[in-house]
Design a protein around this motif. Structure first.
Motif, short mmCIF file in Angstrom:
data_model
loop_
_atom_site.label_atom_id
_atom_site.label_comp_id
_atom_site.label_asym_id
_atom_site.label_seq_id
_atom_site.Cartn_x
_atom_site.Cartn_y
_atom_site.Cartn_z
N LEU A 30 62.86 40.43 44.40
CA LEU A 30 62.81 40.82 45.73
C LEU A 30 61.31 40.79 46.25
N ARG A 31 61.20 40.44 47.55
CA ARG A 31 59.62 40.32 48.18
C ARG A 31 59.79 41.62 49.07
N LEU A 32 58.91 42.49 49.18
CA LEU A 32 58.97 43.44 50.24
C LEU A 32 58.70 42.96 51.54
N GLU A 33 59.51 43.03 52.44
CA GLU A 33 59.37 42.72 53.69
C GLU A 33 58.28 43.29 54.53
N GLY A 34 57.49 42.53 55.38
CA GLY A 34 56.62 43.22 56.42
C GLY A 34 55.20 43.48 55.63
N ILE A 35 54.98 43.28 54.58
CA ILE A 35 53.65 43.62 54.03
C ILE A 35 52.99 42.64 53.17
N ASP A 36 51.84 42.70 52.77
CA ASP A 36 51.08 41.57 52.09
C ASP A 36 50.20 42.48 51.14
N ALA A 37 50.50 42.59 49.69
CA ALA A 37 49.79 43.39 48.90
C ALA A 37 48.97 42.26 48.29
N PRO A 38 47.80 42.95 47.62
CA PRO A 38 46.61 42.36 46.94
C PRO A 38 47.23 41.46 45.96
N GLU A 39 46.60 40.18 45.74
CA GLU A 39 47.15 39.55 44.51
C GLU A 39 46.84 40.36 43.17
N ILE A 40 47.48 40.14 42.06
CA ILE A 40 47.04 40.97 40.97
C ILE A 40 45.99 40.72 40.35
N GLU A 92 34.90 45.75 53.52
CA GLU A 92 35.57 44.47 54.28
C GLU A 92 36.52 44.10 53.28
N PRO A 93 37.83 44.48 53.04
CA PRO A 93 38.76 44.07 52.06
C PRO A 93 39.13 42.81 52.58
N GLU A 94 39.42 42.06 51.62
CA GLU A 94 39.78 40.48 51.88
C GLU A 94 41.42 40.54 52.02
N LEU A 95 41.96 39.94 52.83
CA LEU A 95 43.26 39.83 53.16
C LEU A 95 43.97 39.17 52.14
N PRO A 96 45.06 39.15 51.19
CA PRO A 96 45.46 38.84 50.30
C PRO A 96 45.73 36.98 50.66
N ARG A 97 46.25 36.72 51.86
CA ARG A 97 46.27 35.07 52.22
C ARG A 97 45.08 34.46 52.21
N ASP A 98 43.96 35.17 52.68
CA ASP A 98 42.62 34.64 52.60
C ASP A 98 42.02 34.35 51.23
N PHE A 99 42.46 35.39 50.28
CA PHE A 99 42.07 35.29 48.99
C PHE A 99 42.83 34.15 48.11
N ARG A 100 44.19 33.88 48.60
CA ARG A 100 44.84 32.72 48.03
C ARG A 100 44.43 31.52 48.49
N HIS A 134 47.62 50.42 49.90
CA HIS A 134 47.89 49.62 48.92
C HIS A 134 48.65 48.16 49.19
N ALA A 135 48.53 48.02 50.68
CA ALA A 135 49.02 46.86 51.21
C ALA A 135 48.77 46.56 52.66
N TRP A 136 48.53 45.53 53.23
CA TRP A 136 48.38 45.22 54.54
C TRP A 136 49.75 45.02 55.39
N SER A 137 49.66 45.45 56.59
CA SER A 137 50.88 44.90 57.49
C SER A 137 50.72 43.43 57.45
N TYR A 138 51.80 42.92 57.40
CA TYR A 138 51.98 41.27 57.60
C TYR A 138 51.71 40.77 58.76
N ARG A 139 50.52 40.15 58.94
CA ARG A 139 50.23 39.55 60.02
C ARG A 139 50.73 38.17 60.46
N GLY A 143 51.53 43.04 62.91
CA GLY A 143 52.62 43.16 62.25
C GLY A 143 53.44 44.51 62.15
N PRO A 144 54.40 44.73 61.42
CA PRO A 144 55.40 45.98 61.64
C PRO A 144 54.75 47.46 61.29
N PHE A 145 53.65 47.24 60.49
CA PHE A 145 53.06 48.73 59.93
C PHE A 145 51.64 48.80 60.51
#
Length: 171
Positions: free
Chosen positions: A55-65, A151-159, A119-124, A130-132
């Protein structure tokens, strides 16, 4: 009208993460969390039987491992739900075949809790925060988790900059 708009926003968020609408109503079941892969991906075993499900948690984006805060995000989620029974509500499937789901543990929305703890961003999605968004605003103001950084980096920008994290060697 407000409920319809919220539903459309939810559908757009699911599609933004590469998800496709599930056919029919949400699939709801109780399950035991068997593995936490990272801060927004885990495996569960339905209590009623059947195969393990990723499962992938809906509505969030957590940092890449391999990103700053990634291991902490995974560890916080694992401390909360690993080997625990959760209520799963699968709302869609993503392009990797994972169920995009909302999880409840002891009455709490797990995704909202992760964002609140920093420990996660609201998914933009486009201009939406986003929802959170409220939970994220509070976590930022209180400098929790990844928001301790200036200035924490959004996981999508990191990817986009680094690609996927390398798989750890098998031991």
């Amino acid at each position: 009208m407000k409920r319809w708009c919220a539903g459309v926003g939810l559908a757009l968020m699911a599609f933004s993460a590469g998800a496709q609408e599930a056919q029919g109503p949400d699939e709801v079941y109780s399950a035991r969390v068997s593995r936490v892969f990272d801060g927004d991906t885990l495996w569960v075993k339905p209590l009623a039987g059947g195969p393990y499900r990723k499962l992938r948690l809906e509505g969030i984006d957590a940092p890449e491992i391999c990103q700053s805060g990634g291991e902490a995000s995974r560890d916080v989620l694992a401390r909360r739900v690993l080997n625990q029974v959760v209520e799963v509500r699968v709302r869609a499937q993503d392009e990797y075949g994972r169920g995009v789901a909302r999880l409840k543990h002891q009455g709490d929305d797990v995704a909202a809790w992760l964002v609140s703890s920093g420990h996660a961003w609201s998914y933009r999605w486009r201009r939406s925060l986003g929802p959170f968004a409220e939970e994220e605003t509070v976590a930022r103001a209180r400098r929790r988790g990844v928001f301790k950084e200036a200035e924490p980096e959004l996981p999508r920008d990191f990817r986009q900059r680094h690609g996927p994290c390398p798989m750890p060697p098998r031991g």
